[in-house]
Design an enzyme around this catalytic site. Sequence first.
Site, mmCIF file in Angstrom:
data_model
loop_
_atom_site.group_PDB
_atom_site.id
_atom_site.type_symbol
_atom_site.label_atom_id
_atom_site.label_comp_id
_atom_site.label_asym_id
_atom_site.label_seq_id
_atom_site.Cartn_x
_atom_site.Cartn_y
_atom_site.Cartn_z
ATOM 1 N N LYS A 188 -18.995 36.233 -16.052
ATOM 2 C CA LYS A 188 -18.233 35.667 -15.222
ATOM 3 C C LYS A 188 -18.660 34.230 -14.990
ATOM 4 C CE LYS A 188 -17.582 34.572 -11.320
ATOM 5 N NZ LYS A 188 -17.227 33.271 -10.448
ATOM 6 N N GLU A 262 -32.152 33.933 -11.419
ATOM 7 C CA GLU A 262 -33.072 32.807 -11.313
ATOM 8 C C GLU A 262 -32.082 31.917 -10.254
ATOM 9 O OE1 GLU A 262 -32.824 28.937 -11.691
ATOM 10 O OE2 GLU A 262 -31.832 29.073 -13.862
ATOM 11 N N CYS A 296 -31.433 23.346 -10.435
ATOM 12 C CA CYS A 296 -32.078 24.353 -9.834
ATOM 13 C C CYS A 296 -33.761 23.948 -9.688
ATOM 14 C CB CYS A 296 -32.201 25.707 -10.282
ATOM 15 S SG CYS A 296 -30.461 26.378 -10.372
ATOM 16 N N GLU A 393 -32.663 23.266 -0.133
ATOM 17 C CA GLU A 393 -32.072 22.889 -1.537
ATOM 18 C C GLU A 393 -30.805 22.035 -1.116
ATOM 19 O OE1 GLU A 393 -31.756 24.523 -6.089
ATOM 20 O OE2 GLU A 393 -30.723 25.721 -4.272
#
Length: 482
Positions: A188, A262, A296, A393
């Site tokens: 996806k 992750e 990331c 973040e």
Amino acid sequence: MTVPNPPVWEYAPAPESRDIANLKPGYRPFVDGEFVEGSGEPLKSINPATEEVLAEVSTASMSDVDIAVRAARRAHDEVWGPMSGTERAKYLFRIARLIQERARELAVLETLDNGKPIKESRDADIPTAAAHFFYHAGWADKLEYAGLGPDPRPLGVAGQVIPWNFPLLMLAWKIAPALATGNTVVLKPAETTPLTALVFGEICQQAELPPGVVNILPGAGDIGAAVVEHPGVDKVAFTGSTEVGKIIQRAVAGTPKRLTLELGGKAANVVFDDAPLDQAVEGIVNGIFFNQGHVCCAGSRLLVQESVAEELLAKLRYRVSTLRLGDPLDKNTDVGAINSREQLTRIRELVESGDSEGARRWTSPCALPERGFFFAPTVFSDVHQSMRIAREEIFGPVLSVLTFRTPDEAVARANNTPYGLSAGIWTEKGSRILWMADRLRAGVVWANTFNRFDPAAPFGGYRESGFGREGGRAGLEAYLDA
């Protein structure tokens, strides 16, 4: 330290032709070797640099997920699983070569759909995606020699959900090891960046990959959840936010499904007083402003030894002021568009929190285009660990700068985060690099560089940055029942 104003360089426009992308008015899910009309609500793919509609994408529904998983199961049981590693390798090599042959088309399409500069799509994303297929093709017939057991076997059907920051590259990270180890895939792609993933379906057809081995289902988060929760899926792999990762972990708990995650990061880039500062500045800029900070493992926290902090900040501001922001298709552009309005809103909100909490904000004087989702590169100094910009973040072109006095303090500050994905060390002392790397709680530690990747090197994190590894021999283990 005073740094003179940067010279004003006039760059002639150098736009890449968007016609190379072979953009279609509509795209459809890829299931069982064919492009099918999805029964979900269609979505419009938006160019974040112009806010124009690129294409309408037919999306999957819950019933389409079931059809895709059943096709993947049949392909695994009847064709791909029993196939020899040597034969599987031929398909992976073919896919890798086709990615190379269509590299320019894929790079332009990626830039249109994602907003990243064309030179990053062209020079980093697409070549590395091909490299992952080449690398894993080499493993396909050598799995019994990988040290993962005497009789390594595929798990079956892998359900994979990928993010929008590196659409085709994340697809390669997921699909290449799954196919090399004999698994089939239901993937996806991100809702805002599905186009290169669907063109990858064309590449599967060109490579004559057996039907059902790879299935690609565009859609929103509910389709990703349906893939994760489907009882016919044996292995789940997810790259994305920590919040969604926790939801997936709860959904998979108590089932026999294997899981790798992750997730997010808040990496520390640590600069000591003996570091080559000009080299470090380049690494800092690459660490946080590459791909607009949509990474990331971005080095979003800069830890600088106090004795060189003022000098480094002056050099850094000067270098950032030379970055060119604008049309992502222009080959001169360094900083492209933020991927979506939603992400731009989050970046602005966190930057405002930095202002309100007392950090010192410096923003590049570059002009912003009138249309599109753009945010100027920003550096915060006088940052304290309690501030949101040091803890959360941001996933944008925003750097928080903190200082330290001793190596022990550098370690303590670097590890003062719930994340643990990556870190960087800048020093001339090899012994200090090894000492720091041994103490930093991060899955990847770079020394005198940042954001360097190789398909043979495993990548992954600890704590709220997830678990499991992708790439290298270690990355094969997640797809094998040894």
